[in-house]
Design an enzyme around this catalytic site. Sequence first.
Site, PDB file in Angstrom:
ATOM      1  CE  LYS A  22      -3.711  -0.338   2.231  1.00 51.53           C
ATOM      2  NZ  LYS A  22      -4.737  -0.413   3.297  1.00 51.53           N
ATOM      3  NE  ARG A  92      -7.482   3.067   4.385  1.00 52.14           N
ATOM      4  CZ  ARG A  92      -7.980   4.292   4.239  1.00 52.14           C
ATOM      5  NH1 ARG A  92      -7.138   5.352   4.363  1.00 52.14           N
ATOM      6  NH2 ARG A  92      -9.209   4.466   4.012  1.00 52.14           N
ATOM      7  N   GLY A 101      -8.280  -7.330   4.710  1.00 50.35           N
ATOM      8  CA  GLY A 101      -9.425  -7.402   6.008  1.00 50.35           C
ATOM      9  C   GLY A 101      -8.477  -8.477   7.070  1.00 50.35           C
ATOM     10  CG  MET A 103      -2.902  -6.980   9.519  1.00 54.80           C
ATOM     11  SD  MET A 103      -1.300  -6.909   9.078  1.00 54.80           S
ATOM     12  CE  MET A 103      -1.413  -6.660   7.283  1.00 54.80           C
ATOM     13  NE  ARG A 336      -6.191  -4.494  -2.455  1.00 59.13           N
ATOM     14  CZ  ARG A 336      -6.645  -4.588  -1.138  1.00 59.13           C
ATOM     15  NH1 ARG A 336      -5.985  -4.187  -0.056  1.00 59.13           N
ATOM     16  NH2 ARG A 336      -8.032  -4.911  -0.932  1.00 59.13           N
ATOM     17  CG  HIS A 455      -4.268 -44.079   3.910  1.00 62.57           C
ATOM     18  ND1 HIS A 455      -5.687 -44.251   3.813  1.00 62.57           N
ATOM     19  CD2 HIS A 455      -3.974 -45.098   3.142  1.00 62.57           C
ATOM     20  CE1 HIS A 455      -6.189 -45.084   2.882  1.00 62.57           C
ATOM     21  NE2 HIS A 455      -5.070 -45.493   2.392  1.00 62.57           N
ATOM     22  CB  SER A 763      11.844 -40.854  -7.131  1.00 59.13           C
ATOM     23  OG  SER A 763      10.886 -40.048  -6.922  1.00 59.13           O
ATOM     24  CB  CYS A 830       7.502 -39.790  -5.986  1.00 56.82           C
ATOM     25  SG  CYS A 830       8.401 -40.735  -4.764  1.00 56.82           S
ATOM     26  CE1 TYR A 850      10.004 -38.104 -11.226  1.00 62.08           C
ATOM     27  CE2 TYR A 850      11.934 -38.597 -12.283  1.00 62.08           C
ATOM     28  CZ  TYR A 850      10.995 -38.858 -11.592  1.00 62.08           C
ATOM     29  OH  TYR A 850      11.373 -40.152 -10.701  1.00 62.08           O
TER      30      TYR A 850
END
Length: 874
Positions: A22, A92, A101, A103, A336, A455, A763, A830, A850
Site C-alpha cells: 500500500k 492503515r 481484511g 489487519m 493494488r 493416508h 526419487s 514423488c 521431474y
Amino acid sequence: MKKYVYLFKEGDASMRNLLGGKGANLAEMTSLGLPVPQGFTVTTEACNDYYNKGKVISEDIIKQINEALRATEKVVSKTFGDSADPFLVSVRSGARTSMPGMMDTILNLGLNDEAVLGLANLTNNPRFAYDSYRRFIQMFSDVVMGISKDHYEKLLSAKKKAKGVEQDTDLDAKDMENLVAEYKQKYLELKGEPFPQDPRVQLIEAITAVFRSWDNPRANTYRRLNGIPYEWGTAVNVQSMVFGNMGDDSGTGVAFTRNPSTGEKVLYGEYLFNAQGEDVVAGIRTPKPIAELKKDNPALYDHFVKVADTLEAHYRDMQDMEFTIERGKLFMLQTRNGKRTAQAALKIAIDLVKEGVLSEQEALLKVEPKQLDSLLHPQFETQALKDAKVIATGLNASPGAATGRVVFTAERAKALKALDGLPVILVREETSPEDIEGMAVAAGILTARGGMTSHAAVVARGMGTCCVAGAGQVHVHEEEKQFEVNGEVYHEGDWISLDGSTGKVYGQKVETMDATVSDDFETLMAWADKYRSLDVRANADNPHDATVAYNFGAQGIGLCRTEHMFFEEGRIAAVREMIVSKNVEERKKALAKILPMQREDFIGLYKAMKGYAVTIRYLDPPLHEFLPTDHDDIEALAKDMNIPLAELETTIAELHETNPMLGHRGVRLSITYPEIAEMQTRAVIEAAIAVTKEGLKVIPEIMIPLVGEVRELKYIKDVVVKTADAIIKESGIELEYHVGTMIEIPRAALLADEIAKEAEFFSFGTNDLTQMTFGFSRDDAGKFLSDYYDKKIFLNDPFAHVDQAGVGKLMKMAAKLGKETRPDIKLGICGEHGGDPESVEFCHAIGLSYVSCSPFRVPIARLAAAHANIKNPR
C-alpha cells in the site's frame, strides 16, 4: 540514524519490501501526479523493531513519526489537534503482500472535543463533524482498545429506533452530537478512563495497534495458508483524511479496472454518496454500481475512468482501487493488483497478452498456480455458502467441495451409494488402506486424525476427492454410528458438507457446482509447457488415475504404489494367504495368484501413459496392514482361510511392531522375502513385453523403497536384474528398463554417491524424508503443530512445503553426490511436495529432472515449473 519513516513523495513502487504494498503504491501514485491525500509510511522494519523490543515503539521511531507528521502538516496547511482547522488522518496497515481484511484500519484520527467544533465550523456541517467523531471513537475503541464495536452499534440502533428512522443518514446533527456523548460515556464505563484527547497519543496508540494486528489470529492463519513469512512485518500508512460523508456531493467507493469474477474488461465496483469507506463493505446501506456514477456525475466519472486507465497501464495488471469524493473532488486512497477468481486470472492474463501489454512469460507469472485448484474441483454455490454453519475446521488436505450423508465405514459407503446413488461423506477417526473402496465412492472424506500426508490426504488427492483431515474437534463413535462436535451429535445419514480448500466442515447440505475448464486454461497450460524445464509426472496407482493424469498433461508416472492394488476385492485374499504362509513354497503359490492381477494392472498403466515412463515402487508398507485387527474380523478371516483362529492370531501378534513406520517394510520385506520382488519384477516386465508386442514402446522404472544402505539395493537389484533379464531373453524382444531407489531415509541422502553406483535414478520420497528428518509422525504431528505455529517456531507445515533448510539441504546434497557418481542420473520427487508450487520452485533450483504429484495437481505443477524457469532460467 536508520530511516524508519518515509513521506509518500520519498518512496516509489520499487520499495515494496520496506514500505509495504500500500505504501509503495501510494508513493508511486504520488509520483504519477494522481490526486492522492498526502502522508507518510512507517516501514516494515519499524514493525520488526517493535516486536524485537518487546512490543514497544522506540523513541527514535516516535521522533521520526513526529517529524513526518510536521512535514505533512506543512503540505496540507493544517495542524494536528488545531481547534480552528484540524488535521485528521487515517491509519492503515500495508504488508508487502496484500492481506485483505486481516489487519486493522482507523479513520478520522485527530478528532477530540475541541477539534470537532473546529471541523463543524470550518465545514458549516455539524452533522458531518459529529458523525466523523462518533465513527472515530468506535473504531479507536475496537481496534486500539479491544472494546467490541457491538457496544456502540447498540447505542446507534437505539437512537434510530427512538427517532423512528431506519438509516443512520436520517439522524441529524443533534442526534450525532448526543451519540458522541453516549459513546464517550460507554468508553469511560468500559475502560475506566476518559477517551484520549491528545491527537499525538491517539496516533502512537493507533500505529501500535496496527503493528499488533500483524500478530492477530486471523493474520497468522492467512499468512500460514498463503506462505507469507512472519518476518516480513507490516508497514503503517498515515494519510490525510478526505471525507466522503460531507454531504450529497461527497462519497466513497471501491472499483476494479476489470471484473474480478469473470475477467471481462469493464470497470467494476460500487460507491455510496455521503458515506465513509466502512459503509461500503459493512452492508449497512446498499451501494450503487460504479456505472451509475456516470449518470450521477458525468465529469467525475470520466475523471475516474481516466485515472483507472492510467493505473492499469502503469502497473500492467488489473487494479483494485479505493477512492473518496470530497465535495465533488476525486481522491485516490489506494491501488493494488486486484484479487481475482481463477477464471478471471486466466482471462485477464491472456487478454493482456492479446492487447500487447504483457509477454507470455509475464502473463504466466500473473496467475498463481494454486488458483488452478478451483478450476479442477467442484465448488460451493456462493449464496448457499453464506447461510452455512461451520461446525469444525481441520486441514485442507484435498481441495474441492463435497456434500453428502454421513457414513462411518467403507462397506456402508459402498452400500448406501449403491442403494440410491446419492452422495456420501466417509467420516473416520483415520483411514487405512482397507478403506480404499469406500473412499473411491465417497464424495468427500473427513478424518479426526492425520496430517497433510496422512493416508486419507494422499489417497484423496490422488482420486481428486475432497478431504478435510485432522479435524480434532470431531469425536468419532463408529460403533454408535455417530460423531460429536462441540456438543452436537451427527448420525449416519445426516447431511454435512466439506470444503477441502479451506478445511471447513459445515453441519448441513450445501449446494455445489461442477468445475469448468475453459479454452483459456488450455492456452495458459500450453504457454506453461513452452517455458518450463522440469518434467511433470503423476502419482497414480490404477489406469483410471493414470488416464486422468495423462489428460491433465502428465509426462509419465513418477510413483505407482503397488500395495494400493493389493486391497482390491478379489486379490486381498491371495495377499493374506502370502502373509500367513509358513515357507517359501507356500508363499510362491500365493504370489502366483497375485501375479496375473499385477501384470494386468501394469498393462493398464503403460497403455494409459501412451509410452511415457512408468515408475513402479515395490511393496512398501509393513505386512500387518493387510490383516484385520478387530476380533470378529480375525475370526471371520480364519474361517475363510480355513486355518485355526489361534494360528492366525499368533501370526498377527508376530507381525505387530512398536514403530511399524521404522520397521519391517520397504526393501527390508524383499530382503526377507525375495520372492515378492521376483513376482513384482515378473509382473512389471511381462506387462511391458505385452504392450511392446502391441506396438507401444515403454521403459519401465523399478523403484526400490526405503533404502538406507547400498548393499540393500544391490541385493534386491540383483534379484530384479536376474529375473527381468531371463524373461526378456525368453521373449526374444528388446526391452530397456531401469532400477532406482527412493531417497527417503536421511542416511541415503548422506551416502547418495555410494547408492548411485547401483541406482539409475533417485526419487525423493519427501513424505518419509520429512518425517524421518524431523522425527515427526506425519499422522500425529497435526496434534501439536498448531502450538508451533502459535509460538512462531514453525511458519508452516513441513509436510505441505519442503523444509528447505533441513530436508532441502539433504535433497541438494543427494542430488549433487548422485551426479558426481552417475552424471546422467535421473532425479525426481514423488512425495506430496511435488504438487506444491513453492516446493516445485525449489526442485527446479536444485536441478531435479521431474516432479511427480497427484493427478489433479499436475496442472498446478506445470504452471509452478514454468514460474520457476521464468524466474530462474536453467
